[in-house]
Scaffold this motif. Structure first.
Motif, PDB file in Angstrom:
ATOM      1  N   PHE A   1       0.848  -1.180   0.000  1.00  0.00           N
ATOM      2  CA  PHE A   1       0.000   0.000   0.000  1.00  0.00           C
ATOM      3  C   PHE A   1       0.889   1.237   0.000  1.00  0.00           C
ATOM      4  N   PRO A   2       1.315   1.680  -1.193  1.00  0.00           N
ATOM      5  CA  PRO A   2       2.198   2.844  -1.260  1.00  0.00           C
ATOM      6  C   PRO A   2       1.495   4.105  -0.774  1.00  0.00           C
ATOM      7  N   SER A   3       2.298   5.110  -0.486  1.00  0.00           N
ATOM      8  CA  SER A   3       1.749   6.384  -0.005  1.00  0.00           C
ATOM      9  C   SER A   3       0.896   7.032  -1.090  1.00  0.00           C
ATOM     10  N   ASP A   4       0.071   7.977  -0.663  1.00  0.00           N
ATOM     11  CA  ASP A   4      -0.773   8.700  -1.617  1.00  0.00           C
ATOM     12  C   ASP A   4       0.075   9.396  -2.672  1.00  0.00           C
ATOM     13  N   LEU A   5       1.194   9.978  -2.252  1.00  0.00           N
ATOM     14  CA  LEU A   5       2.071  10.659  -3.199  1.00  0.00           C
ATOM     15  C   LEU A   5       2.633   9.664  -4.214  1.00  0.00           C
ATOM     16  N   ASP A   6       3.084   8.513  -3.748  1.00  0.00           N
ATOM     17  CA  ASP A   6       3.611   7.491  -4.658  1.00  0.00           C
ATOM     18  C   ASP A   6       2.547   7.038  -5.653  1.00  0.00           C
ATOM     19  N   GLN A   7       1.324   6.925  -5.203  1.00  0.00           N
ATOM     20  CA  GLN A   7       0.252   6.495  -6.091  1.00  0.00           C
ATOM     21  C   GLN A   7      -0.066   7.573  -7.120  1.00  0.00           C
ATOM     22  N   ARG A   8      -0.028   8.831  -6.711  1.00  0.00           N
ATOM     23  CA  ARG A   8      -0.257   9.926  -7.670  1.00  0.00           C
ATOM     24  C   ARG A   8       0.852   9.953  -8.708  1.00  0.00           C
ATOM     25  N   VAL A   9       2.083   9.769  -8.259  1.00  0.00           N
ATOM     26  CA  VAL A   9       3.224   9.741  -9.190  1.00  0.00           C
ATOM     27  C   VAL A   9       3.066   8.572 -10.166  1.00  0.00           C
ATOM     28  N   LEU A  10       2.656   7.416  -9.670  1.00  0.00           N
ATOM     29  CA  LEU A  10       2.436   6.256 -10.531  1.00  0.00           C
ATOM     30  C   LEU A  10       1.421   6.579 -11.629  1.00  0.00           C
ATOM     31  N   LEU A  11       0.294   7.162 -11.254  1.00  0.00           N
ATOM     32  CA  LEU A  11      -0.742   7.481 -12.246  1.00  0.00           C
ATOM     33  C   LEU A  11      -0.229   8.482 -13.279  1.00  0.00           C
ATOM     34  N   HIS A  12       0.502   9.478 -12.840  1.00  0.00           N
ATOM     35  CA  HIS A  12       1.059  10.452 -13.787  1.00  0.00           C
ATOM     36  C   HIS A  12       2.097   9.797 -14.699  1.00  0.00           C
ATOM     37  N   ASN A  13       2.902   8.900 -14.161  1.00  0.00           N
ATOM     38  CA  ASN A  13       3.901   8.207 -14.987  1.00  0.00           C
ATOM     39  C   ASN A  13       3.243   7.349 -16.054  1.00  0.00           C
ATOM     40  N   VAL A  14       2.209   6.618 -15.685  1.00  0.00           N
ATOM     41  CA  VAL A  14       1.492   5.792 -16.672  1.00  0.00           C
ATOM     42  C   VAL A  14       0.831   6.692 -17.708  1.00  0.00           C
ATOM     43  N   ALA A  15       0.247   7.796 -17.276  1.00  0.00           N
ATOM     44  CA  ALA A  15      -0.364   8.746 -18.222  1.00  0.00           C
ATOM     45  C   ALA A  15       0.691   9.296 -19.180  1.00  0.00           C
ATOM     46  N   ASP A  16       1.872   9.608 -18.663  1.00  0.00           N
ATOM     47  CA  ASP A  16       2.960  10.092 -19.524  1.00  0.00           C
ATOM     48  C   ASP A  16       3.347   9.043 -20.559  1.00  0.00           C
ATOM     49  N   ARG A  17       3.404   7.795 -20.139  1.00  0.00           N
ATOM     50  CA  ARG A  17       3.764   6.723 -21.070  1.00  0.00           C
ATOM     51  C   ARG A  17       2.704   6.544 -22.154  1.00  0.00           C
ATOM     52  N   LEU A  18       1.437   6.669 -21.783  1.00  0.00           N
ATOM     53  CA  LEU A  18       0.364   6.593 -22.780  1.00  0.00           C
ATOM     54  C   LEU A  18       0.459   7.767 -23.756  1.00  0.00           C
ATOM     55  N   ASN A  19       0.719   8.959 -23.227  1.00  0.00           N
ATOM     56  CA  ASN A  19       0.867  10.128 -24.092  1.00  0.00           C
ATOM     57  C   ASN A  19       2.075  10.006 -25.009  1.00  0.00           C
ATOM     58  N   THR A  20       3.137   9.387 -24.527  1.00  0.00           N
ATOM     59  CA  THR A  20       4.328   9.197 -25.356  1.00  0.00           C
ATOM     60  C   THR A  20       4.013   8.305 -26.553  1.00  0.00           C
ATOM     61  N   VAL A  21       3.273   7.231 -26.320  1.00  0.00           N
ATOM     62  CA  VAL A  21       2.872   6.368 -27.438  1.00  0.00           C
ATOM     63  C   VAL A  21       2.048   7.179 -28.431  1.00  0.00           C
ATOM     64  N   ALA A  22       1.091   7.940 -27.943  1.00  0.00           N
ATOM     65  CA  ALA A  22       0.247   8.761 -28.827  1.00  0.00           C
ATOM     66  C   ALA A  22       1.092   9.769 -29.605  1.00  0.00           C
ATOM     67  N   ASP A  23       2.070  10.366 -28.931  1.00  0.00           N
ATOM     68  CA  ASP A  23       2.917  11.365 -29.592  1.00  0.00           C
ATOM     69  C   ASP A  23       3.787  10.757 -30.687  1.00  0.00           C
ATOM     70  N   HIS A  24       4.104   9.484 -30.569  1.00  0.00           N
ATOM     71  CA  HIS A  24       4.927   8.822 -31.584  1.00  0.00           C
ATOM     72  C   HIS A  24       4.132   8.430 -32.823  1.00  0.00           C
ATOM     73  N   LEU A  25       2.823   8.448 -32.708  1.00  0.00           N
ATOM     74  CA  LEU A  25       1.988   8.114 -33.861  1.00  0.00           C
ATOM     75  C   LEU A  25       1.940   9.310 -34.806  1.00  0.00           C
ATOM     76  N   PRO A  26       1.939   9.047 -36.102  1.00  0.00           N
ATOM     77  CA  PRO A  26       1.941  10.164 -37.048  1.00  0.00           C
ATOM     78  C   PRO A  26       0.615  10.910 -37.075  1.00  0.00           C
ATOM     79  N   LEU A  27       0.693  12.158 -37.457  1.00  0.00           N
ATOM     80  CA  LEU A  27      -0.494  12.983 -37.654  1.00  0.00           C
ATOM     81  C   LEU A  27      -1.084  12.657 -39.027  1.00  0.00           C
ATOM     82  N   PRO A  28      -2.349  13.006 -39.264  1.00  0.00           N
ATOM     83  CA  PRO A  28      -2.995  12.623 -40.527  1.00  0.00           C
ATOM     84  C   PRO A  28      -2.213  12.995 -41.786  1.00  0.00           C
ATOM     85  N   TYR A  29      -1.588  14.164 -41.815  1.00  0.00           N
ATOM     86  CA  TYR A  29      -0.861  14.562 -43.015  1.00  0.00           C
ATOM     87  C   TYR A  29       0.452  13.789 -43.200  1.00  0.00           C
TER      88      TYR A  29
END
Length: 182
Positions: free
Chosen positions: A4-32
């Motif tokens: 049961f990690p601390s609240d801060l550790d859990q918030r950091v975990l969620l932000h890290n996973v969100a960053d990783r999801l955004n990184t995948v999205a950012d690597h995908l090409p734009l329509p043009y």
């Protein structure tokens, strides 16, 4: 790993996973940027692998946290339950993004095949190329949308504070209250 990690550790975990999801999205090409380019095949290969690992991580984290809460129910906090739920909820759009990228691989293969064919008389090749390109663009866009949705939900959960448990004031007992005589 703490059960049961601390609240801060859990918030950091969620932000890290969100960053990783955004990184995948950012690597995908734009329509043009989308076309029958072999480099797009490499990008899709890399990002499908990254997304599959992220989906595995989300499901693994949920399973671990679910077991911990079941085995130690007195130690699980409202924040822990909320984070566990957020990780599980992120699995659905992440899986949807992975499915959309899988479909994009199919449409890219079709587009590449069509562009390599010789045009024939009365051929619908141009229309088929346009349709395959539109389908490919749609799938990549859908994947980006799903990833953005999952990341935003994780960030919202991370930034939402669980209010401390409300304390109910204890009324004074009659013997402890000062008497009011007139």
């Amino acid at each position: 790993m703490e059960l049961f990690p601390s609240d801060l550790d859990q918030r950091v975990l969620l932000h890290n996973v969100a960053d990783r999801l955004n990184t995948v999205a950012d690597h995908l090409p734009l329509p043009y940027q989308i076309g029958p380019d072999p480099a797009l095949s490499e990008i899709l290969d890399d990002e499908v692998r990254n997304l599959a690992r992220l989906l595995g991580y989300l499901t693994g984290q949920h399973a671990f946290r679910h077991r911990a809460a079941a085995n130690y129910p007195d130690q699980a906090t409202a924040t822990h339950r909320r984070v566990t739920l957020a990780l599980a909820e992120a699995a659905e759009p992440t899986g949807g993004a992975l499915a959309a990228l899988s479909a994009a691989v199919h449409h890219l293969a079709r587009l590449a095949d069509l562009t390599q064919q010789r045009p024939g008389p009365g051929s619908d090749r141009a229309r088929a190329i346009t349709a395959a390109h539109q389908d490919l663009t749609h799938c990549i866009g859908e994947s980006r949308t799903q990833l953005a949705h999952a990341a935003q939900n994780l960030r919202t959960t991370a930034d939402t504070r669980t209010p401390p448990p409300a304390t109910v004031p204890v009324p004074p007992t009659p013997s402890a209250a000062p008497s009011r005589t007139r």
